[in-house]
Design a protein around this motif. Structure first.
Motif, PDB file in Angstrom:
ATOM      1  N   TYR A  38      70.126 115.206   4.717  1.00  0.00           N
ATOM      2  CA  TYR A  38      69.121 116.271   4.768  1.00  0.00           C
ATOM      3  C   TYR A  38      69.305 117.170   3.557  1.00  0.00           C
ATOM      4  CZ  TYR A  38      73.131 118.525   7.006  1.00  0.00           C
ATOM      5  OH  TYR A  38      74.395 118.988   7.296  1.00  0.00           O
ATOM      6  N   ARG A  39      68.183 117.680   3.064  1.00  0.00           N
ATOM      7  CA  ARG A  39      68.224 118.491   1.844  1.00  0.00           C
ATOM      8  C   ARG A  39      67.064 119.486   1.822  1.00  0.00           C
ATOM      9  NH1 ARG A  39      65.827 117.057  -3.170  1.00  0.00           N
ATOM     10  NH2 ARG A  39      66.560 118.426  -4.791  1.00  0.00           N
ATOM     11  N   PRO A  40      67.247 120.681   2.381  1.00  0.00           N
ATOM     12  CA  PRO A  40      66.225 121.719   2.210  1.00  0.00           C
ATOM     13  C   PRO A  40      66.254 122.248   0.777  1.00  0.00           C
ATOM     14  CG  PRO A  40      68.071 122.556   3.492  1.00  0.00           C
ATOM     15  CD  PRO A  40      68.345 121.106   3.230  1.00  0.00           C
ATOM     16  N   MET A  41      65.106 122.701   0.294  1.00  0.00           N
ATOM     17  CA  MET A  41      65.042 123.207  -1.082  1.00  0.00           C
ATOM     18  C   MET A  41      64.022 124.314  -1.229  1.00  0.00           C
ATOM     19  SD  MET A  41      61.880 122.112  -2.453  1.00  0.00           S
ATOM     20  CE  MET A  41      62.171 122.211  -4.174  1.00  0.00           C
ATOM     21  N   ILE A  42      64.245 125.134  -2.254  1.00  0.00           N
ATOM     22  CA  ILE A  42      63.304 126.167  -2.685  1.00  0.00           C
ATOM     23  C   ILE A  42      63.062 125.913  -4.165  1.00  0.00           C
ATOM     24  CG2 ILE A  42      62.940 128.626  -3.084  1.00  0.00           C
ATOM     25  CD1 ILE A  42      64.845 129.166  -0.757  1.00  0.00           C
ATOM     26  N   GLY A  43      61.807 125.913  -4.578  1.00  0.00           N
ATOM     27  CA  GLY A  43      61.483 125.651  -5.973  1.00  0.00           C
ATOM     28  C   GLY A  43      60.693 126.774  -6.613  1.00  0.00           C
ATOM     29  N   TYR A  44      60.918 126.966  -7.907  1.00  0.00           N
ATOM     30  CA  TYR A  44      60.180 127.942  -8.706  1.00  0.00           C
ATOM     31  C   TYR A  44      59.594 127.203  -9.903  1.00  0.00           C
ATOM     32  CZ  TYR A  44      59.046 131.864 -11.743  1.00  0.00           C
ATOM     33  OH  TYR A  44      58.381 132.744 -12.541  1.00  0.00           O
ATOM     34  N   SER A  45      58.259 127.176 -10.009  1.00  0.00           N
ATOM     35  CA  SER A  45      57.586 126.459 -11.099  1.00  0.00           C
ATOM     36  C   SER A  45      57.613 127.289 -12.383  1.00  0.00           C
ATOM     37  CB  SER A  45      56.142 126.151 -10.716  1.00  0.00           C
ATOM     38  OG  SER A  45      56.120 125.262  -9.630  1.00  0.00           O
ATOM     39  N   VAL A  46      58.262 126.734 -13.381  1.00  0.00           N
ATOM     40  CA  VAL A  46      58.313 127.370 -14.700  1.00  0.00           C
ATOM     41  C   VAL A  46      57.039 127.039 -15.464  1.00  0.00           C
ATOM     42  CG1 VAL A  46      59.604 127.457 -16.876  1.00  0.00           C
ATOM     43  CG2 VAL A  46      60.826 127.209 -14.718  1.00  0.00           C
ATOM     44  N   SER A  47      56.544 125.820 -15.267  1.00  0.00           N
ATOM     45  CA  SER A  47      55.298 125.366 -15.884  1.00  0.00           C
ATOM     46  C   SER A  47      54.696 124.299 -14.978  1.00  0.00           C
ATOM     47  CB  SER A  47      55.573 124.789 -17.281  1.00  0.00           C
ATOM     48  OG  SER A  47      56.286 123.565 -17.182  1.00  0.00           O
ATOM     49  N   GLU A  48      53.596 123.681 -15.400  1.00  0.00           N
ATOM     50  CA  GLU A  48      52.988 122.619 -14.602  1.00  0.00           C
ATOM     51  C   GLU A  48      53.906 121.412 -14.481  1.00  0.00           C
ATOM     52  OE1 GLU A  48      49.020 121.119 -15.208  1.00  0.00           O
ATOM     53  OE2 GLU A  48      48.322 123.127 -15.708  1.00  0.00           O
ATOM     54  N   LYS A  49      54.797 121.223 -15.430  1.00  0.00           N
ATOM     55  CA  LYS A  49      55.652 120.040 -15.480  1.00  0.00           C
ATOM     56  C   LYS A  49      57.106 120.281 -15.087  1.00  0.00           C
ATOM     57  CE  LYS A  49      52.683 117.139 -17.499  1.00  0.00           C
ATOM     58  NZ  LYS A  49      52.318 115.869 -16.949  1.00  0.00           N
ATOM     59  N   VAL A  50      57.537 121.540 -14.962  1.00  0.00           N
ATOM     60  CA  VAL A  50      58.952 121.830 -14.707  1.00  0.00           C
ATOM     61  C   VAL A  50      59.113 122.808 -13.541  1.00  0.00           C
ATOM     62  CG1 VAL A  50      61.094 122.748 -15.687  1.00  0.00           C
ATOM     63  CG2 VAL A  50      59.504 121.500 -17.152  1.00  0.00           C
ATOM     64  N   MET A  51      59.994 122.436 -12.604  1.00  0.00           N
ATOM     65  CA  MET A  51      60.320 123.309 -11.479  1.00  0.00           C
ATOM     66  C   MET A  51      61.829 123.459 -11.399  1.00  0.00           C
ATOM     67  SD  MET A  51      59.881 122.762  -7.362  1.00  0.00           S
ATOM     68  CE  MET A  51      58.117 122.715  -7.404  1.00  0.00           C
ATOM     69  N   LEU A  52      62.289 124.700 -11.337  1.00  0.00           N
ATOM     70  CA  LEU A  52      63.701 124.967 -11.077  1.00  0.00           C
ATOM     71  C   LEU A  52      63.877 124.985  -9.576  1.00  0.00           C
ATOM     72  CD1 LEU A  52      64.342 127.830 -13.651  1.00  0.00           C
ATOM     73  CD2 LEU A  52      64.732 125.376 -13.928  1.00  0.00           C
ATOM     74  N   GLN A  53      65.009 124.481  -9.095  1.00  0.00           N
ATOM     75  CA  GLN A  53      65.182 124.435  -7.652  1.00  0.00           C
ATOM     76  C   GLN A  53      66.600 124.772  -7.222  1.00  0.00           C
ATOM     77  OE1 GLN A  53      63.811 120.559  -6.552  1.00  0.00           O
ATOM     78  NE2 GLN A  53      65.505 119.496  -7.485  1.00  0.00           N
TER      79      GLN A  53
END
Length: 168
Positions: free
Chosen positions: A129-144
């Motif tokens: 199992y792997r819950p995650m939160i992501g923040y989109s830096v651009s349309e192509k890159v997400m920090l998580q």
């Protein structure tokens, strides 16, 4: 084991061909910091992931995910008996992934599946199992930020991780 990997790869590839919905292929890397008992045996973890997420709606995506997760063993002192070198361990998690786009920049999600034990020889697999939160830096890159856990018989191998996911 080889049959299982071939079947998983074919199922993963086939989903993109069979389903006419729009989707996206993504790849990412994470660095993890072991938690709980895992931190006694491992200094850090690294993982790579590939997923294909189908658009169920504008804000919800689901699809298959496959990754490789590697825990780096460390040297531990055993009550004055000397130093013991803990072996690295590797897992191949195969999971279903779900992502909810909460806003233009933030998303939350989870992967659920089974982590196949790869190394050392005889390594057992476990519920993954792997819950995650992501923040989109651009349309192509997400920090998580993620928490990755694998549990079997009340034993858990886990880490908190940070990384990036790239739209391919």
């Amino acid at each position: 084991m080889k049959k299982l990997l071939v079947i998983a790869a074919l199922a993963f590839a086939g989903l993109g061909v069979v389903n006419a919905q729009e989707g996206s292929l993504n790849g990412g890397v994470n660095v993890g910091f072991p938690t709980g008992d895992t931190s006694d045996l491992s200094s850090f973890a690294m993982s790579v992931e590939v997923n294909y997420l189908f658009d169920v709606s504008e804000t919800f995506k689901v699809g298959p995910s496959i990754s490789y997760l590697h825990y780096f063993g460390k040297d531990i002192e055993i009550n004055g008996l000397g130093t013991y070198e803990v072996e690295d361990s590797g897992f191949l998690p195969i999971a279903a992934a779900a992502r909810f786009v909460a806003s233009e920049k933030f998303s939350v999600g989870a992967d659920l599946g089974y982590g196949i034990g790869i190394s050392p020889s005889g390594q057992e697999g476990a519920f993954y199992y792997r819950p995650m939160i992501g923040y989109s830096v651009s349309e192509k890159v997400m920090l998580q930020a993620t928490y990755t856990g694998m549990s079997k018989n009340s034993n858990t191998v886990s880490n908190f991780g940070v990384g990036a996911m790239f739209a391919l």
